[in-house]
Design a protein around this motif. Sequence first.
Motif, PDB file in Angstrom:
ATOM      1  N   ILE A   1       0.832  -1.211   0.000  1.00 12.39           N
ATOM      2  CA  ILE A   1       0.000   0.000   0.000  1.00 12.39           C
ATOM      3  C   ILE A   1       0.866   1.261   0.000  1.00 12.39           C
ATOM      4  O   ILE A   1       0.555   2.248  -0.661  1.00 12.39           O
ATOM      5  CB  ILE A   1      -0.965  -0.014   1.208  1.00 12.39           C
ATOM      6  CG1 ILE A   1      -2.126  -0.976   0.915  1.00 12.39           C
ATOM      7  CG2 ILE A   1      -1.492   1.380   1.518  1.00 12.39           C
ATOM      8  CD1 ILE A   1      -3.157  -1.064   2.023  1.00 12.39           C
TER       9      ILE A   1
ATOM     10  N   PHE B   1      -2.515   5.915  -2.633  1.00  9.16           N
ATOM     11  CA  PHE B   1      -2.377   6.076  -1.182  1.00  9.16           C
ATOM     12  C   PHE B   1      -1.577   7.333  -0.870  1.00  9.16           C
ATOM     13  O   PHE B   1      -1.951   8.130  -0.001  1.00  9.16           O
ATOM     14  CB  PHE B   1      -1.695   4.842  -0.585  1.00  9.16           C
ATOM     15  CG  PHE B   1      -1.455   4.930   0.902  1.00  9.16           C
ATOM     16  CD1 PHE B   1      -2.465   4.609   1.799  1.00  9.16           C
ATOM     17  CD2 PHE B   1      -0.227   5.340   1.404  1.00  9.16           C
ATOM     18  CE1 PHE B   1      -2.246   4.704   3.174  1.00  9.16           C
ATOM     19  CE2 PHE B   1       0.001   5.429   2.768  1.00  9.16           C
ATOM     20  CZ  PHE B   1      -1.017   5.111   3.650  1.00  9.16           C
TER      21      PHE B   1
ATOM     22  N   ASN C   1      -3.014  -6.815  -3.146  1.00  2.00           N
ATOM     23  CA  ASN C   1      -2.340  -5.575  -3.576  1.00  2.00           C
ATOM     24  C   ASN C   1      -2.034  -5.598  -5.068  1.00  2.00           C
ATOM     25  O   ASN C   1      -2.261  -4.612  -5.785  1.00  2.00           O
ATOM     26  CB  ASN C   1      -1.037  -5.390  -2.793  1.00  2.00           C
ATOM     27  CG  ASN C   1      -1.259  -4.866  -1.390  1.00  2.00           C
ATOM     28  OD1 ASN C   1      -2.360  -4.420  -1.063  1.00  2.00           O
ATOM     29  ND2 ASN C   1      -0.242  -4.922  -0.558  1.00  2.00           N
TER      30      ASN C   1
ATOM     31  N   ASN D   1      -3.826  -3.239  -7.820  1.00  6.28           N
ATOM     32  CA  ASN D   1      -2.946  -2.340  -8.565  1.00  6.28           C
ATOM     33  C   ASN D   1      -3.123  -2.508 -10.078  1.00  6.28           C
ATOM     34  O   ASN D   1      -3.012  -1.538 -10.844  1.00  6.28           O
ATOM     35  CB  ASN D   1      -1.485  -2.602  -8.176  1.00  6.28           C
ATOM     36  CG  ASN D   1      -0.530  -1.555  -8.731  1.00  6.28           C
ATOM     37  OD1 ASN D   1      -0.591  -0.392  -8.354  1.00  6.28           O
ATOM     38  ND2 ASN D   1       0.350  -1.968  -9.638  1.00  6.28           N
TER      39      ASN D   1
ATOM     40  N   TRP E   1      -6.449   1.455  -2.245  1.00  6.10           N
ATOM     41  CA  TRP E   1      -5.920   1.082  -0.936  1.00  6.10           C
ATOM     42  C   TRP E   1      -7.018   0.819   0.095  1.00  6.10           C
ATOM     43  O   TRP E   1      -6.774   0.117   1.091  1.00  6.10           O
ATOM     44  CB  TRP E   1      -4.958   2.158  -0.417  1.00  6.10           C
ATOM     45  CG  TRP E   1      -5.542   3.528  -0.232  1.00  6.10           C
ATOM     46  CD1 TRP E   1      -5.568   4.544  -1.142  1.00  6.10           C
ATOM     47  CD2 TRP E   1      -6.190   4.042   0.950  1.00  6.10           C
ATOM     48  NE1 TRP E   1      -6.191   5.656  -0.617  1.00  6.10           N
ATOM     49  CE2 TRP E   1      -6.576   5.378   0.669  1.00  6.10           C
ATOM     50  CE3 TRP E   1      -6.478   3.510   2.195  1.00  6.10           C
ATOM     51  CZ2 TRP E   1      -7.239   6.176   1.602  1.00  6.10           C
ATOM     52  CZ3 TRP E   1      -7.129   4.300   3.142  1.00  6.10           C
ATOM     53  CH2 TRP E   1      -7.508   5.614   2.837  1.00  6.10           C
TER      54      TRP E   1
END
Length: 524
Positions: free
Chosen positions: A31, A37, A165, A169, A180
């Motif tokens: 993150i 983020f 993640n 992404n 996030w």
Amino acid sequence: MKSYRRAYVLTIIAAFGGMLFGWDTGLIGGILTMPAFQHSFGLNPKSRHFSQLQGNIVSVLQGGCFFGAASSFYIGDRLGRRLALVIAAVFFLVGSTIQTCSAIRTTSLSQLYVGRFIGGFGVGLVSAVVPTYIGENANKEIRGRCIGTMQLFNVTGIMLSYFVNYGINESIHGLNDLQWRIPFALQMIPGLILLIGISSQNESPRWLVEKDRITEARQALSHVRDKPEQDPTIELELQEIINDFHGRKNLSLTQQLKSVYESKKTLYRCSLAIILMFWQQWTGTNSINYYSPQIFASVGLQGTSAGLFATGIYGVVKVMFTALGLLFATEQIGRKWSLLTSAAGQAFAMYYIGIHTGITGPIVAGAGLSSSGIFAIVCVYLFVVFYSFGWGPIPFVLAAECAPNHVRSLIMALALMTQWLFNFVIAKLTPVMLADITYGTFLLFGSCCVLIGVWTVFCVPETRGVPLESIDVLFEGHIIRGCVGDCIPKRARARGLREHSRGVEGGVEEMFDDENDSAGKDVL
């Protein structure tokens, strides 16, 4: 397998507690690298203060974990192991909710810090109570495997968070804050499973004996062993527990602290759990867990997605070899040789990564991977292979086994406080060390692994298959000489204690059968 069915079910449900801190451990490193983020909180990755902010965001969870582990003594000892796990799950869910809802109409990190501290409190509490709860319920033949399952769920949580993640992404682009928020929200799933599942399990029979609730202890032991309450092995095990607690029930904190120092043997048993957790953190594992994308970049793997994907594969390797270790090492080659082999492999991997990084220097943008760079990446995976069957699960196993029954809550609290304290320290130091001393970071951890191996030879006993109430025998006499002797499997003291235990149980069962035969003849 069938005779241990209920012990395994209890283990799996409680081990979801391990997934709580595993998920967050793997989650936060990915993150922190997400532009979405950084944009939500107004962070500038090129700022010279960015590495310090990274350390703060990661380590505030460890601050909560430290106090959660500290509270485990009171909560687990006064309210019971099972209720302590319920409380831990609630704290974790509240903290995760706060983190998910951070940065709404603000770029302040304050709410994120608060959520991570509250969630960390739940994680710290669960990390101290789960090994105790499982260890006090599991059969001695599978106790190490069962306690180590918490580490398996821990690394499973890490792996899942890595791929969450990576998937997020790849599927959510730009500066969309869902990139996030979704990973933070998904980490609540294991917390919910723990909260719901633990309500169907029994309390620890050893905690019930300590509270003088003998009838409930017999019922709990009968349930988890899947045998009738009148079974002779249930009566024998219950009587051994009662005898071990004789004169040591309902001790206050002051009384427990005094009892830790009542003899050299007891002090050594208690300090062993704490030292194991200290050394576990200095293997360097959490430096890779938290900052693996940055570490992969440091050895030449470029790009956010490439780093996250390589980190996800790292998580898969960790799960596979933790599972294989629990199946074929913990109860087969034993605790001691698992630790020794693990330390040697970890030292080699860390030294190679450090030497490679030191020789090649800073990575040039756009440069391809050299053959030595490829092997450096292989060594990151090699490190986790060795860690996963040794210094990953075994410290939890030995800490829960070696702590005496009457002070186990206190010692596990101190051991996990130590773990989270140095987890905090390493989380703060790693980004700074990677920025300032670069390759020296890996050389430092490699040297620690060498020291750990030497310490294991002289100071760690083999406990495989030994009843909890008999482990004190391993700490009698010349402790160092006994530990060195345990390096030779045929001379290991645990072997004699296992054979003695089997003989006693066999004798009790034969006597019970003879009584039944005699009663049958009287009836005839």
